[in-house]
Design an enzyme around this catalytic site. Structure first.
Site, PDB file in Angstrom:
ATOM      1  N   ASP A 123      52.728  -7.297  20.505  1.00  0.00           N
ATOM      2  CA  ASP A 123      54.504  -7.066  20.546  1.00  0.00           C
ATOM      3  C   ASP A 123      54.985  -5.497  20.346  1.00  0.00           C
ATOM      4  OD1 ASP A 123      54.798  -9.659  20.397  1.00  0.00           O
ATOM      5  OD2 ASP A 123      55.320 -10.162  18.513  1.00  0.00           O
ATOM      6  N   ASP A 151      45.353 -13.179  22.028  1.00  0.00           N
ATOM      7  CA  ASP A 151      45.337 -12.060  21.655  1.00  0.00           C
ATOM      8  C   ASP A 151      43.993 -12.038  20.337  1.00  0.00           C
ATOM      9  OD1 ASP A 151      46.730 -14.096  20.289  1.00  0.00           O
ATOM     10  OD2 ASP A 151      48.164 -11.783  19.980  1.00  0.00           O
TER      11      ASP A 151
END
Length: 395
Positions: free
Chosen positions: A180, A42
């Site tokens: 998330d 990421d």
């Protein structure tokens, strides 16, 4: 009465016992998330492939006709009720977990959302502590959706994710990425979320488990090396990118294909930096391959990619450790296991497994036995399903 209705009744009963508030109370839920594949990609501009899970965070909320919020968590009873003035929402170390709720109130106020009446809110989480399953992001997304609903306002799920990330970055001063909050806010039942972090392109892939069960195993290993090692890996990736940019200008490692890396790898003389870059670039490709495999319903190939991911995290990125390796390598030897890997930042937390349903009992017994013998720790086991995003619980 269905199980969820009974659960909500019990939560509301606990809410009234704590706050002595008889106003109309509403229930809400937001899931946790697990990253199925795509680890440490990421912050390197690559793809991730998480999903929302059926474990998560519940809340019961009612107005209190006061100018402050009262917050309580059944998971942190020792912290007690935390009171927050709506006119002065500030970080306070002693408020511990409640700061995540405050961060959302703060960011919504920046968005122009006005709160005049206060709230009493009772939180209850079913995610294991320190598991890497994003309990903090679950609280953030839940609180954002809940406050908006109580104010009879709606934002898109994508905006909720971005606001929750801003709250954590700017109020909590935790420089997390978007994965998330995005996975929790954008969760879709029985689907994984393919997210290209550099462009925010989102695609869903169906995950039809059939005869297989998704199992999360909590290592219960404290992350003594986690933060420092995470920061070190980020620095190593940036240095590898800088070296590779001498011949091909890139803003992130995941702009390179695996073929590009083989052509350019001699620019990196340090074998450690070379291993780090190799993991990131090949993991990004594995994530692309995993999405394509699931689009075709090829669960066996997806499982093999999970295995390869763990091997690379162990050998090239070096973020696993004895505990996670023991859980995964023991699982690989078990009948009925088609995929196993660590998930999260590493050095503790959880592993994720695809296990044939009729082998779950023997899987748990064998891993429990080997893990305690080899690591002197007890593992916890969580069978989970792939769930949807945040919601109001209707009763």
């Amino acid at each position: 009465m269905v199980e969820q209705d009974l659960f909500l009744v019990n939560l509301k009963r606990s809410f009234r016992e704590i706050f002595q508030n008889t106003n109309t109370a509403e229930g809400y839920f937001a899931p946790g998330r697990v990253n199925l594949i795509g680890e440490h990609t990421d912050y390197n501009g690559g793809a991730v492939f998480p999903c929302a899970i059926t474990l998560g965070t519940y809340a019961v909320i009612a107005r209190n006709q006061r100018g402050y919020m009262r917050l309580f968590s059944s998971n942190f009873r020792e912290v007690g009720i935390r009171e927050v003035a709506l006119s002065k929402v500030e970080f306070a170390q002693e408020d511990q977990w409640a700061n995540y709720v405050k961060s959302i109130m703060w960011v919504l106020q920046l968005e122009g959302v006005s709160f005049e009446e206060g709230f009493d809110i009772y939180y209850h989480g079913t995610l294991p502590n320190q598991s890497g399953l994003s309990s903090s992001a679950s609280i953030e997304v839940l609180s954002c959706m809940m406050f908006l609903s109580e104010q009879q306002m709606t934002f898109s799920n994508e905006k909720i994710a971005l606001l929750a990330q801003k709250a954590e970055n700017d109020f909590m001063h935790v420089q997390c990425g978007i994965m998330d909050q995005f996975a929790i806010s954008m969760g879709k039942k029985d689907h994984g979320i393919y997210l290209k972090t550099q462009t925010m392109e989102v695609k869903y892939a169906p995950i039809i488990l059939g005869d297989y069960q998704l199992m999360i195993v909590q290592s219960n290993k404290k992350r003594t090396l986690g933060d420092s090692a995470y920061n070190q890996r980020r620095l190593e990736c940036e240095e590898a990118r800088r070296l590779l940019s001498k011949k091909k200008v890139i803003e992130s490692l995941c702009e390179l294909t695996v073929e590009d890396f083989y052509e350019l790898q001699d620019l990196i003389q340090d074998p450690v930096l070379r291993r780090r870059a190799f993991h990131v670039i090949t993991e990004n490709q594995r994530t692309i391959d995993a999405y394509e495999a699931l689009q075709k319903g090829d669960l066996l190939k997806f499982g093999r990619l999970m295995n390869e991911s763990h091997e690379s995290l162990r050998d090239h990125y070096e973020v696993t450790g004895k505990e996670l390796d023991t859980l995964v390598e023991t699982a690989w030897k078990q009948t009925g296991v088609i995929g196993a890997r660590m998930t999260g930042a590493g050095f503790g937390g959880c592993t994720i497994h695809l296990v044939q349903k009729d082998c779950v009992g023997s899987f748990i017994h064998e891993i429990e036995t080997v893990y305690e013998k080899e690591c002197n720790l007890k593992a916890d086991f969580y069978p989970v399903s792939i769930g949807g995003g945040p919601k109001k619980i209707l009763s």
